[in-house]
Write a protein that holds these residues in place. Structure first.
Motif, PDB file in Angstrom:
ATOM      1  N   LEU A  80      -7.099  15.587  -3.044  1.00 37.83           N
ATOM      2  CA  LEU A  80      -5.964  15.361  -2.164  1.00 37.83           C
ATOM      3  C   LEU A  80      -4.992  14.429  -2.871  1.00 37.83           C
ATOM      4  CD1 LEU A  80      -4.755  15.905   0.653  1.00 37.83           C
ATOM      5  CD2 LEU A  80      -5.806  13.753   1.406  1.00 37.83           C
ATOM      6  N   GLN A  81      -3.922  15.002  -3.392  1.00 43.32           N
ATOM      7  CA  GLN A  81      -2.884  14.226  -4.045  1.00 43.32           C
ATOM      8  C   GLN A  81      -1.917  13.725  -2.987  1.00 43.32           C
ATOM      9  OE1 GLN A  81      -2.519  13.363  -7.360  1.00 43.32           O
ATOM     10  NE2 GLN A  81      -0.838  12.079  -6.626  1.00 43.32           N
ATOM     11  N   MET A  82      -1.796  12.417  -2.890  1.00 39.77           N
ATOM     12  CA  MET A  82      -0.957  11.814  -1.858  1.00 39.77           C
ATOM     13  C   MET A  82       0.207  11.083  -2.530  1.00 39.77           C
ATOM     14  SD  MET A  82      -3.906  10.386   0.720  1.00 39.77           S
ATOM     15  CE  MET A  82      -4.396   9.084  -0.397  1.00 39.77           C
ATOM     16  N   ASN A  83       1.412  11.566  -2.301  1.00 40.97           N
ATOM     17  CA  ASN A  83       2.618  10.970  -2.876  1.00 40.97           C
ATOM     18  C   ASN A  83       3.496  10.393  -1.772  1.00 40.97           C
ATOM     19  OD1 ASN A  83       1.798  11.886  -5.437  1.00 40.97           O
ATOM     20  ND2 ASN A  83       2.860  13.834  -5.138  1.00 40.97           N
ATOM     21  N   SER A  84       4.432   9.566  -2.185  1.00 38.00           N
ATOM     22  CA  SER A  84       5.382   8.959  -1.236  1.00 38.00           C
ATOM     23  C   SER A  84       4.654   8.355  -0.042  1.00 38.00           C
ATOM     24  CB  SER A  84       6.397  10.012  -0.763  1.00 38.00           C
ATOM     25  OG  SER A  84       7.084  10.570  -1.853  1.00 38.00           O
ATOM     26  N   LEU A  85       3.640   7.596  -0.335  1.00 35.69           N
ATOM     27  CA  LEU A  85       2.824   7.023   0.739  1.00 35.69           C
ATOM     28  C   LEU A  85       3.620   6.020   1.562  1.00 35.69           C
ATOM     29  CD1 LEU A  85      -0.463   6.691  -1.283  1.00 35.69           C
ATOM     30  CD2 LEU A  85      -0.237   7.919   0.880  1.00 35.69           C
ATOM     31  N   ILE A  86       3.326   5.998   2.833  1.00 36.81           N
ATOM     32  CA  ILE A  86       3.964   5.084   3.782  1.00 36.81           C
ATOM     33  C   ILE A  86       2.872   4.290   4.496  1.00 36.81           C
ATOM     34  CG2 ILE A  86       5.993   6.546   4.090  1.00 36.81           C
ATOM     35  CD1 ILE A  86       4.766   7.662   6.610  1.00 36.81           C
ATOM     36  N   PRO A  87       3.220   3.140   5.060  1.00 34.96           N
ATOM     37  CA  PRO A  87       2.193   2.321   5.734  1.00 34.96           C
ATOM     38  C   PRO A  87       1.425   3.090   6.807  1.00 34.96           C
ATOM     39  CG  PRO A  87       4.142   1.007   5.365  1.00 34.96           C
ATOM     40  CD  PRO A  87       4.498   2.408   4.954  1.00 34.96           C
ATOM     41  N   GLU A  88       2.083   4.051   7.440  1.00 38.77           N
ATOM     42  CA  GLU A  88       1.421   4.836   8.488  1.00 38.77           C
ATOM     43  C   GLU A  88       0.299   5.723   7.947  1.00 38.77           C
ATOM     44  OE1 GLU A  88       5.093   3.260   9.933  1.00 38.77           O
ATOM     45  OE2 GLU A  88       4.694   4.474   8.152  1.00 38.77           O
ATOM     46  N   ASP A  89       0.217   5.865   6.625  1.00 41.53           N
ATOM     47  CA  ASP A  89      -0.874   6.630   6.020  1.00 41.53           C
ATOM     48  C   ASP A  89      -2.140   5.790   5.882  1.00 41.53           C
ATOM     49  OD1 ASP A  89       1.540   8.112   3.817  1.00 41.53           O
ATOM     50  OD2 ASP A  89       0.631   9.011   5.598  1.00 41.53           O
ATOM     51  N   THR A  90      -2.059   4.506   6.168  1.00 40.97           N
ATOM     52  CA  THR A  90      -3.228   3.642   6.082  1.00 40.97           C
ATOM     53  C   THR A  90      -4.299   4.102   7.049  1.00 40.97           C
ATOM     54  OG1 THR A  90      -1.956   1.708   5.383  1.00 40.97           O
ATOM     55  CG2 THR A  90      -4.071   1.295   6.454  1.00 40.97           C
ATOM     56  N   ALA A  91      -5.498   4.376   6.512  1.00 41.39           N
ATOM     57  CA  ALA A  91      -6.581   4.894   7.341  1.00 41.39           C
ATOM     58  C   ALA A  91      -7.834   5.051   6.498  1.00 41.39           C
ATOM     59  CB  ALA A  91      -6.200   6.253   7.945  1.00 41.39           C
ATOM     60  N   LEU A  92      -8.922   5.326   7.193  1.00 42.05           N
ATOM     61  CA  LEU A  92     -10.162   5.743   6.535  1.00 42.05           C
ATOM     62  C   LEU A  92     -10.101   7.258   6.437  1.00 42.05           C
ATOM     63  CD1 LEU A  92     -12.690   4.324   5.461  1.00 42.05           C
ATOM     64  CD2 LEU A  92     -13.760   4.728   7.677  1.00 42.05           C
ATOM     65  N   TYR A  93     -10.177   7.784   5.240  1.00 40.99           N
ATOM     66  CA  TYR A  93     -10.050   9.217   5.001  1.00 40.99           C
ATOM     67  C   TYR A  93     -11.434   9.839   4.836  1.00 40.99           C
ATOM     68  CZ  TYR A  93      -5.011   8.996   4.524  1.00 40.99           C
ATOM     69  OH  TYR A  93      -3.662   8.841   4.770  1.00 40.99           O
ATOM     70  N   TYR A  94     -11.682  10.910   5.584  1.00 46.61           N
ATOM     71  CA  TYR A  94     -12.967  11.591   5.571  1.00 46.61           C
ATOM     72  C   TYR A  94     -12.831  13.002   5.015  1.00 46.61           C
ATOM     73  CZ  TYR A  94     -14.516   7.973   8.832  1.00 46.61           C
ATOM     74  OH  TYR A  94     -14.831   6.775   9.427  1.00 46.61           O
ATOM     75  N   CYS A  95     -13.768  13.359   4.158  1.00 42.65           N
ATOM     76  CA  CYS A  95     -13.861  14.716   3.647  1.00 42.65           C
ATOM     77  C   CYS A  95     -14.810  15.507   4.538  1.00 42.65           C
ATOM     78  CB  CYS A  95     -14.386  14.653   2.215  1.00 42.65           C
ATOM     79  SG  CYS A  95     -14.682  16.244   1.460  1.00 42.65           S
ATOM     80  N   ALA A  96     -14.539  16.799   4.717  1.00 42.61           N
ATOM     81  CA  ALA A  96     -15.382  17.632   5.567  1.00 42.61           C
ATOM     82  C   ALA A  96     -15.524  19.019   4.957  1.00 42.61           C
ATOM     83  CB  ALA A  96     -14.777  17.731   6.968  1.00 42.61           C
ATOM     84  N   ALA A  97     -16.613  19.711   5.344  1.00 40.95           N
ATOM     85  CA  ALA A  97     -16.865  21.050   4.812  1.00 40.95           C
ATOM     86  C   ALA A  97     -17.512  21.927   5.873  1.00 40.95           C
ATOM     87  CB  ALA A  97     -17.768  20.969   3.586  1.00 40.95           C
ATOM     88  N   GLY A 116     -16.294   7.860   4.687  1.00 40.90           N
ATOM     89  CA  GLY A 116     -14.870   7.705   4.463  1.00 40.90           C
ATOM     90  C   GLY A 116     -14.552   6.883   3.230  1.00 40.90           C
ATOM     91  N   THR A 117     -13.330   7.073   2.751  1.00 43.02           N
ATOM     92  CA  THR A 117     -12.787   6.239   1.691  1.00 43.02           C
ATOM     93  C   THR A 117     -11.486   5.634   2.219  1.00 43.02           C
ATOM     94  OG1 THR A 117     -12.118   6.170  -0.626  1.00 43.02           O
ATOM     95  CG2 THR A 117     -11.568   8.184   0.575  1.00 43.02           C
ATOM     96  N   LEU A 118     -11.332   4.323   2.039  1.00 41.34           N
ATOM     97  CA  LEU A 118     -10.230   3.605   2.661  1.00 41.34           C
ATOM     98  C   LEU A 118      -8.961   3.665   1.826  1.00 41.34           C
ATOM     99  CD1 LEU A 118      -9.313   1.777   4.996  1.00 41.34           C
ATOM    100  CD2 LEU A 118     -10.094  -0.182   3.632  1.00 41.34           C
ATOM    101  N   VAL A 119      -7.882   4.023   2.477  1.00 40.65           N
ATOM    102  CA  VAL A 119      -6.552   4.014   1.869  1.00 40.65           C
ATOM    103  C   VAL A 119      -5.708   2.996   2.627  1.00 40.65           C
ATOM    104  CG1 VAL A 119      -4.442   5.330   1.486  1.00 40.65           C
ATOM    105  CG2 VAL A 119      -6.676   6.407   1.112  1.00 40.65           C
ATOM    106  N   THR A 120      -5.149   2.054   1.884  1.00 40.04           N
ATOM    107  CA  THR A 120      -4.292   1.031   2.477  1.00 40.04           C
ATOM    108  C   THR A 120      -2.946   1.057   1.783  1.00 40.04           C
ATOM    109  OG1 THR A 120      -6.221  -0.364   2.934  1.00 40.04           O
ATOM    110  CG2 THR A 120      -4.055  -1.402   3.059  1.00 40.04           C
ATOM    111  N   VAL A 121      -1.889   1.238   2.559  1.00 36.38           N
ATOM    112  CA  VAL A 121      -0.536   1.288   2.018  1.00 36.38           C
ATOM    113  C   VAL A 121       0.218   0.067   2.524  1.00 36.38           C
ATOM    114  CG1 VAL A 121       1.568   2.636   1.769  1.00 36.38           C
ATOM    115  CG2 VAL A 121      -0.636   3.802   2.057  1.00 36.38           C
ATOM    116  N   SER A 122       0.652  -0.765   1.603  1.00 41.66           N
ATOM    117  CA  SER A 122       1.365  -1.981   1.982  1.00 41.66           C
ATOM    118  C   SER A 122       2.870  -1.735   1.979  1.00 41.66           C
ATOM    119  CB  SER A 122       1.024  -3.114   1.021  1.00 41.66           C
ATOM    120  OG  SER A 122       1.447  -2.781  -0.286  1.00 41.66           O
TER     121      SER A 122
END
Length: 123
Positions: A80-97, A116-122
């Motif tokens: 999951l390539q995440m560009n132009s990140l904004i603070p609202e993208d801050t979350a615990l991201y979970y993969c599913a199958a 989950g893997t944590l993403v924090t956008v300041s």
């Protein structure tokens, strides 16, 4: 199926991160895969999904044009390539199958979940 997610971290607004999720165990190439996220105090929400073939993807409106989901040729790892990140993208991201009978099927309903893997956008 075991799912191992990685790639989270701290990034400034406008920056980029790439999350990875590797599927092991039963044949990971037979699974449609996706990402969800859960921000503090909010419900878990759908982010993106990809078909077994990797040819079909689906995105939440909030990430369209900024996030790109792909999978490797062996079809057992998704990125999951995440560009132009904004603070609202801050979350615990979970993969599913989920096992997908149809090669080009995407889904928002999953059977297996990774930690989950944590993403924090300041800002």
């Amino acid at each position: 199926v075991q799912l191992q997610a990685s790639g989270g971290g701290l990034v400034q607004a406008g920056g980029s991160l790439r999350l990875s999720c590797a599927a092991s165990g039963r044949d990971g190439s037979t699974y449609a895969m996706g990402w969800f996220r859960q921000a503090p105090g909010k419900e878990r929400e759908f982010v993106a999904s990809i078909s077994r073939s990797g040819l079909n993807t689906e995105y939440a409106d909030s990430v369209k044009g900024r996030f790109t989901l792909s999978r490797d040729k062996r079809e057992t790892t998704v990125y999951l390539q995440m560009n132009s990140l904004i603070p609202e993208d801050t979350a615990l991201y979970y993969c599913a199958a989920r096992y997908a009978r149809l090669v080009h099927e995407t889904t928002r309903n999953y059977t297996y979940w990774g930690l989950g893997t944590l993403v924090t956008v300041s800002s």
